[in-house]
Write an enzyme that holds these catalytic residues in place. Structure first.
Site, PDB file in Angstrom:
ATOM      1  N   TYR A 132       0.823  -1.214   0.000  1.00 45.79           N
ATOM      2  CA  TYR A 132       0.000   0.000   0.000  1.00 45.79           C
ATOM      3  C   TYR A 132       0.858   1.266   0.000  1.00 45.79           C
ATOM      4  CZ  TYR A 132      -3.920  -3.088   1.266  1.00 45.79           C
ATOM      5  OH  TYR A 132      -4.862  -4.083   1.296  1.00 45.79           O
TER       6      TYR A 132
ATOM      7  N   ASP B 200      -2.882 -18.198   1.666  1.00 40.88           N
ATOM      8  CA  ASP B 200      -4.047 -18.864   1.053  1.00 40.88           C
ATOM      9  C   ASP B 200      -4.587 -19.936   1.992  1.00 40.88           C
ATOM     10  OD1 ASP B 200      -1.532 -19.872   0.535  1.00 40.88           O
ATOM     11  OD2 ASP B 200      -1.968 -20.609  -1.464  1.00 40.88           O
TER      12      ASP B 200
ATOM     13  N   ASP C 195      -5.128  -6.755   6.148  1.00 41.67           N
ATOM     14  CA  ASP C 195      -6.345  -6.032   5.755  1.00 41.67           C
ATOM     15  C   ASP C 195      -7.430  -7.052   5.391  1.00 41.67           C
ATOM     16  OD1 ASP C 195      -8.102  -4.134   4.881  1.00 41.67           O
ATOM     17  OD2 ASP C 195      -6.980  -3.563   3.086  1.00 41.67           O
TER      18      ASP C 195
END
Ligand code: NAD
Length: 355
Positions: free
Chosen positions: A142, A223, A247
């Site tokens: 980010y 995952d 997030d």
């Protein structure tokens, strides 16, 4: 002890839920002989109305001069048409960055009394779950190098995941120390089978193991973690992960508790001053109706007692009082499914009675 707390009530239900948390802190102060001094500052839409900007200078200065900060929520339809940098939500990024907050702590706890709110099968959550996600907040993709360029297939856009040793060490230190305050089980989530940044992350997590011999640490690929959170959430105690993985996984974890009005959060930096806030927004649809669930904000205040002031007994007292009130069958409107419910003020009274 004496503690100075900056209050950022904000918009919508913000003032109602922060007032509830203040009442609970005052009751804790009385019981344990602490003085909490509260100073309110403007943030968000109410700050725009009063001063023309969502995060006035006095608010930033007041927060930086305080021992810790309690925030309600900001935003609402009245300010939705303002340009991006003048929106109430802009103030949230501004205050986090001004306070240098690089850690986000997001607990996701399924209270046994609220098991029916959980969207997962009853046998999966038979024993409830209590997870603390430690998310890195100011680095990674980010904030990495980004841009547009001409690539192999023409126009392309790119974002870069980059983590320095310093950034990884400081967030892992918070995670190990958080694990020490809980069940001493830490799972670090990465994508080390593909990403170099994750391989450095994993290496540093294990280098630090020797400093925390009490903590049992393991790695999990992101995952797999997304699957494990819905397959067996009770296996997790503390999770540490990057900004983007955190997030996504913290939203997944909050959803499986099934109750947005119950979830607190803390953002921390280099010192003990933190920003504590519920994970929900300003709920303009129920603002001013004495109907909001104040528990996420009350639990945010309990996190402040633990993480900023190191008052574990006082913090546990609040968590246990919330537990007792829920176990006794009291519910706010959001958890009542059309049945009888207590108002914001009434549920706060019940929690205070049970401290
Ligand atoms: P929201 O979280 O405010 O509300 C979503 C739904 O959950 C609504 O039906 C609301 O009534 C309910 N809800 C939320 N908190 C509740 C509580 N404590 N008790 C009972 N019910 C509760 O999200 P939204 O509607 O998408 O956003 C409303 C405003 O809040 C927007 O302006 C948004 O930008 C802002 N927002 C602010 C923050 C923040 O301040 N940190 C976070 C998210 C959204």
């Amino acid at each position: 002890m004496n503690y100075n707390i900056a209050l950022l009530k904000g918009d919508g239900i913000g003032p109602e839920i922060v007032d509830s948390a203040v009442r609970v802190l005052e009751a804790i102060g009385k019981k344990y002989n602490h003085t909490f001094n509260f100073t309110p500052y403007l943030i968000g839409g109410c700050a725009i109305d009063a001063t023309g900007e969502p995060l006035p200078k006095e608010t930033v200065e007041g927060c930086l001069a305080s021992d810790s900060v309690l925030l309600g929520a900001v935003g609402g339809p009245k300010w939705d048409t303002l340009p991006g940098n003048m929106r109430p939500e802009k103030a949230l990024l501004g205050i986090r960055s001004a306070m240098g907050l690089f850690t986000n702590l997001r607990p996701a706890k399924l209270y046994s009394a609220l098991k029916d709110e959980c969207p997962l099968r009853a046998d999966i959550v038979e024993n409830g779950f209590d997870i603390m996600i430690v998310r890195e907040l100011t680095g990674g993709i980010y904030f990495g190098e980004r841009g547009m360029r001409e690539g192999k297939y023409g126009e392309e856009a790119y974002d870069t995941e980059c983590y320095s040793r310093m950034e990884i060490e400081r967030i892992c230190k918070v995670a190990y120390e958080t694990a020490l305050k809980r069940k001493c089980k830490l799972i670090s989530i990465d994508k080390a089978n593909v990403l170099d940044s994750s391989r450095l992350w994993r290496k540093i997590v294990h280098e630090m193991e020797k400093d925390y011999p009490e903590v049992e640490v393991a790695d999990m690929l992101v995952d797999n973690a997304a699957m494990q959170l819905v397959r067996n959430p009770a296996q997790f105690d503390v999770i540490v992960t990057t900004n983007m993985f955190g997030d996504i996984l913290s939203d997944e974890a909050s959803q499986i508790t099934g109750s947005i009005g119950m979830l607190p959060s803390a953002s921390l930096g280099d010192n003990t001053r933190g920003l504590y806030e519920p994970i929900h927004g300003s709920a303009p649809d129920i603002a001013g109706q004495n109907k909001a669930n104040p528990i996420a904000t009350i639990l945010s205040a309990s996190m402040m007692l633990l993480y900023s002031f190191n008052l574990k007994e006082e913090s546990d007292n609040i968590v246990n009082a919330v537990d007792k009130v829920l176990n006794a069958g009291y519910r706010t409107a959001d958890l009542s499914h059309g049945k009888e419910y207590l108002s914001t003020v009434e549920i706060t009274d019940k929690i205070i009675e049970n401290l």
